[in-house]
Design a protein around this motif. Structure first.
Motif, PDB file in Angstrom:
ATOM      1  N   SER A 146       1.144  -1.333  -0.243  1.00  0.00           N
ATOM      2  CA  SER A 146       0.597  -0.054  -0.216  1.00  0.00           C
ATOM      3  C   SER A 146       0.547   1.447   0.423  1.00  0.00           C
ATOM      4  N   ARG A 204       3.609   3.224  -1.914  1.00  0.00           N
ATOM      5  CA  ARG A 204       3.773   3.714  -2.746  1.00  0.00           C
ATOM      6  C   ARG A 204       5.562   4.185  -2.885  1.00  0.00           C
ATOM      7  N   SER A 257       0.936   3.483  -8.321  1.00  0.00           N
ATOM      8  CA  SER A 257      -0.685   3.489  -8.429  1.00  0.00           C
ATOM      9  C   SER A 257      -0.935   2.964  -6.923  1.00  0.00           C
ATOM     10  N   THR A 258      -0.995   3.708  -5.891  1.00  0.00           N
ATOM     11  CA  THR A 258      -1.567   2.907  -4.577  1.00  0.00           C
ATOM     12  C   THR A 258      -2.069   1.723  -4.792  1.00  0.00           C
ATOM     13  N   GLY A 259      -1.585   0.494  -4.317  1.00  0.00           N
ATOM     14  CA  GLY A 259      -2.781  -0.751  -4.625  1.00  0.00           C
ATOM     15  C   GLY A 259      -2.139  -1.397  -6.347  1.00  0.00           C
ATOM     16  N   ASN A 267      -4.795  -5.188  -5.385  1.00  0.00           N
ATOM     17  CA  ASN A 267      -4.575  -5.152  -4.438  1.00  0.00           C
ATOM     18  C   ASN A 267      -5.944  -3.131  -4.414  1.00  0.00           C
ATOM     19  N   ARG A 268      -5.094  -2.824  -5.219  1.00  0.00           N
ATOM     20  CA  ARG A 268      -7.025  -1.908  -6.078  1.00  0.00           C
ATOM     21  C   ARG A 268      -8.250  -2.803  -6.063  1.00  0.00           C
ATOM     22  N   ARG A 284      -9.005  -4.635  -2.298  1.00  0.00           N
ATOM     23  CA  ARG A 284      -9.451  -3.345  -1.358  1.00  0.00           C
ATOM     24  C   ARG A 284     -10.443  -2.784  -1.421  1.00  0.00           C
ATOM     25  N   TYR A 313      -4.776   3.690   2.937  1.00  0.00           N
ATOM     26  CA  TYR A 313      -5.191   4.318   2.105  1.00  0.00           C
ATOM     27  C   TYR A 313      -6.002   6.425   2.448  1.00  0.00           C
ATOM     28  N   SER A 366      -6.264   9.405   1.053  1.00  0.00           N
ATOM     29  CA  SER A 366      -7.133  10.237   0.250  1.00  0.00           C
ATOM     30  C   SER A 366      -8.313  11.222   1.174  1.00  0.00           C
TER      31      SER A 366
END
Length: 313
Positions: A122, A124, A187-189, A193-194, A197, A250, A254
C-alpha cells in the motif's frame, strides 16, 4: 542491465521468510536481517516447516532442500546483511515512518549499485525514494501470501525509477520462478490490491452495518466465485493488524475518514485478535468454521435461521 546475484531481505515476518526461501530455492544466495531475535527464531522454524512441506509434496528433493538452506544466511546487523547485496528487499510493517528509517539505513550500507525495493502492498515507493540517494534504483516489489501458491510479483516504479531498474527486476522475478507483473505507473495498491481493497472494504462495511454475518458474507463469496476462502478468512490469513495499517495508509492519502478501518476490525485488534497468526480473528484457529465440510452445504444453519429444536424450559 545489472544481473542480480546476491539478495538481502530486511524483515523475517510472514512475507520476508517466504521471499527468502523462494529466492534461495532458485539458486540465488540471500541474507536475512531481523531486528527481533524471537521473530528471527520463529522465522527459521517456519522456513523449515515450509521447505519440509515442499519436500513431502515432491516439489523438492531432500538434497535440494539442504542446498536451499545453504544459500540462506542470517545477518547479525543490517549493515552486514546488505554490504554485498545487488538487491535489498524491505519487508517491515506498513508504517511509513518505520520504512523511511530502514530505507535510510539500507541506502547508507548497501553498495551504490544496489537496487532498493519495498514489498509494501500500500505504500508507494515515491514516499520512500527521497530517503535514499539513488531514486533511479528504487521500486515496489510486491509478493503475495502464500507465496508458494501465488507465484507472481508486482514490479512498480517510483517517480524516477529507471527502465534499467524495472527490466532488472522483471528478469529477477522470472529467475526466481514467478510471473512478474509490470505496473506501468505509480498507483496505490498497484494491480491486485486495488481490486482487493474494494472487496475487503465493502465486505467490512456490509458486516459493520449489520446487513449480514461475517460467515454468510464469506459463504456467498466462496460459492459465487468458486474459491476456498472468503474476504474475512483472507483478512485473517494476512493479519488483521496488517489490514488495519493498510487501510490507514489509504485514509492518509485520501483524507477521507470513511477510508479508516471500521470498528468491526479495530475492536478485534484491541482485544489481541490478529488473525491466523495468533489463532484468533474473525475465525478461531487451527480449525476455522469456513474449513468445515458442511460450511457451504444447504443443511448448514446460520445464526439468523430459526432452529427446529424445541426450546428448553
Amino acid at each position: 542491465m545489472k544481473r542480480i546475484e546476491q539478495v538481502t531481505v530486511i524483515g523475517a515476518g510472514t512475507m520476508g521468510r517466504q521471499i527468502a526461501v523462494q529466492i534461495a530455492r532458485s539458486g540465488i544466495p540471500v541474507s536475512i536481517y531481523e531486528s527481533n531475535a524471537e521473530a528471527a527464531l520463529w522465522a527459521g522454524i517456519h522456513q523449515r516447516d515450509e521447505v519440509a512441506a515442499q519436500v513431502e509434496a515432491g516439489e523438492l528433493t531432500r538434497d535440494e532442500a539442504d542446498a536451499l538452506f545453504g544459500r540462506i544466511a542470517w545477518g547479525v546487523s543490517l549493515g552486514i546483511a546488505v554490504q554485498n547485496a545487488d538487491l535489498v528487499i524491505e519487508v517491515v510493517p506498513e508504517r511509513i515512518d518505520l520504512k523511511r528509517t530502514v530505507w535510510t539505513q539500507m541506502d547508507e550500507y548497501a553498495p551504490d549499485t544496489a537496487i532498493l525495493a519495498t514489498n509494501s502492498s500500500s505504500v508507494r515507493v515515491s514516499l520512500l525514494e527521497d530517503a535514499t540517494g539513488r531514486p533511479d534504483r528504487v521500486a515496489n516489489l510486491h509478493f503475495f501470501h502464500p507465496l508458494r501458491d501465488r507465484l507472481m510479483v508486482e514490479v512498480g516504479p517510483g517517480t524516477q525509477t529507471s527502465n534499467e531498474t524495472m527490466d532488472a527486476l522483471m528478469t529477477f522475478g522470472r529467475r526466481i520462478g514467478l510471473l512478474p507483473l509490470r505496473v506501468q505507473r505509480e498507483s496505490t495498491g498497484f494491480i491486485i490490491n486495488r481490486v482487493w481493497r474494494a472487496i475487503k472494504k465493502e465486505s467490512l462495511r456490509v458486516a459493520e452495518d449489520g446487513v449480514a454475518s461475517v460467515e454468510d458474507i464469506d459463504r456467498a463469496f466462496m460459492i459465487f466465485f468458486d474459491v476456498p476462502k472468503g474476504p474475512f478468512a483472507t483478512m485473517d490469513e494476512i493479519g488483521l493488524d496488517v489490514i488495519a495499517d493498510i487501510e490507514r495508509n489509504y485514509a492518509a492519502e485520501s483524507g477521507d475518514p470513511r477510508d479508516l478501518p471500521p470498528p468491526i476490525l479495530t475492536d478485534l485488534i484491541e482485544k489481541g485478535a490478529l488473525g491466523k497468526k495468533n489463532n484468533r480473528g474473525f475465525y478461531t484457529y487451527p480449525d476455522p468454521a469456513y474449513a468445515a465440510p458442511d460450511f457451504l452445504t444447504p443443511a448448514t444453519q446460520t445464526d439468523n435461521e430459526p432452529s427446529d429444536e424445541p426450546e428448553k424450559e
